[in-house]
Design an enzyme around this catalytic site. Sequence first.
Site, PDB file in Angstrom:
ATOM      1  N   LYS A  66       0.134  35.446  42.727  1.00  0.00           N
ATOM      2  CA  LYS A  66       0.752  36.445  41.835  1.00  0.00           C
ATOM      3  C   LYS A  66       1.673  35.816  40.782  1.00  0.00           C
ATOM      4  O   LYS A  66       1.793  36.337  39.679  1.00  0.00           O
ATOM      5  CB  LYS A  66       1.517  37.494  42.658  1.00  0.00           C
ATOM      6  CG  LYS A  66       0.582  38.412  43.436  1.00  0.00           C
ATOM      7  CD  LYS A  66       1.340  39.510  44.149  1.00  0.00           C
ATOM      8  CE  LYS A  66       0.376  40.394  44.914  1.00  0.00           C
ATOM      9  NZ  LYS A  66       1.039  41.551  45.539  1.00  0.00           N
ATOM     10  N   ARG A 152      17.881  39.188  54.904  1.00  0.00           N
ATOM     11  CA  ARG A 152      18.360  38.212  55.886  1.00  0.00           C
ATOM     12  C   ARG A 152      19.159  37.117  55.183  1.00  0.00           C
ATOM     13  O   ARG A 152      20.273  36.792  55.597  1.00  0.00           O
ATOM     14  CB  ARG A 152      17.110  37.626  56.575  1.00  0.00           C
ATOM     15  CG  ARG A 152      17.357  36.723  57.722  1.00  0.00           C
ATOM     16  CD  ARG A 152      16.046  36.403  58.392  1.00  0.00           C
ATOM     17  NE  ARG A 152      15.082  35.754  57.488  1.00  0.00           N
ATOM     18  CZ  ARG A 152      13.877  35.371  57.830  1.00  0.00           C
ATOM     19  NH1 ARG A 152      13.436  35.588  59.057  1.00  0.00           N
ATOM     20  NH2 ARG A 152      13.081  34.790  56.956  1.00  0.00           N
TER      21      ARG A 152
END
Length: 277
Positions: A66, A152
Amino acid sequence: MIDRYAVIGNPISHSKSPLIHTGFAHDSGQAMSYTTLEGPLGQFAATVNQFRAEGGKGLNVTVPFKLDACAYATDLADSARSAGAANALKFEGDRCYAENFDGVGLVRDITHNLGHALRGQRVLLLGAGGATRGAVLPILQQSPARLFIANRTVAKAQDLVAEFLAHGTSAVLEGGGYGDLGAAEVFDVVINATSASLGAELPPLPASAFAAEGLAYDMVYGKGLTPFLQLAQHSGVAHLADGVGMLVEQAAEAFAWWRGVRPETRCMIERISVPLQ
Ligand code: ATR
């Protein structure tokens, strides 16, 4: 010669895109072919050049290409520029146009197929990778009351938010770590845009984050009740969904962009859905 399209990725044999697009072409009477194209790693441009030389009109782009697709394109739509990634290419002469329809597909699935308006809602987006990048602007365009990005690696969420704010996006956008989600803070829509479900892992999300009447949405598809959806279910969340609708809706956007005809999506979503159990 009929127009040729394909999805490029590596690996690619698992892709549902050929099934979806050939179904769309059949239903809308479009003469075209759609296949998979396995791009050797590090040879994205050469593979695409060859496809174009053989008459290729457009490509869907998936992992890991991508970012390469963005770099390859001559003309980037805002969706691809802000996501830093493209998932659809269209070739016209020597031009290559790039779009990213993942975010708009997500929003259309939530608002149209699942009937859950995002306007005025408190939205929590988990993860700060490419999937989140593509979703931020289309969600903000729905005027939520709040959009919190939790990750995270806290700095990644903060950097992502700073980047969007620097480009003038709405002040309802905030970011931080899972620990920044207060015990009293509740979200109407929680979207898992991490890759945790692919490894049957669970982001460290407090169960208290889900509103009972809300929606828990996992962007992965075909994996049944992921640990994230199980957590939502145990927390009593009323509506659970995986990303099958997002997959089909982003495909429909690309199809409409290429062919000028928007295909019907509901039957296709039903056809490839895996029960959430
Ligand atoms: P994608 O392009 O699919 O978004 P990515 O850019 O690799 O993939 O991003 C994956 C995201 O999932 C990251 O936000 C990652 O968190 P970190 O930035 O802290 O690495 C998140 N992720 C992956 N596994 C996770 C887990 N087990 N728990 C929480 N977050 C996880």
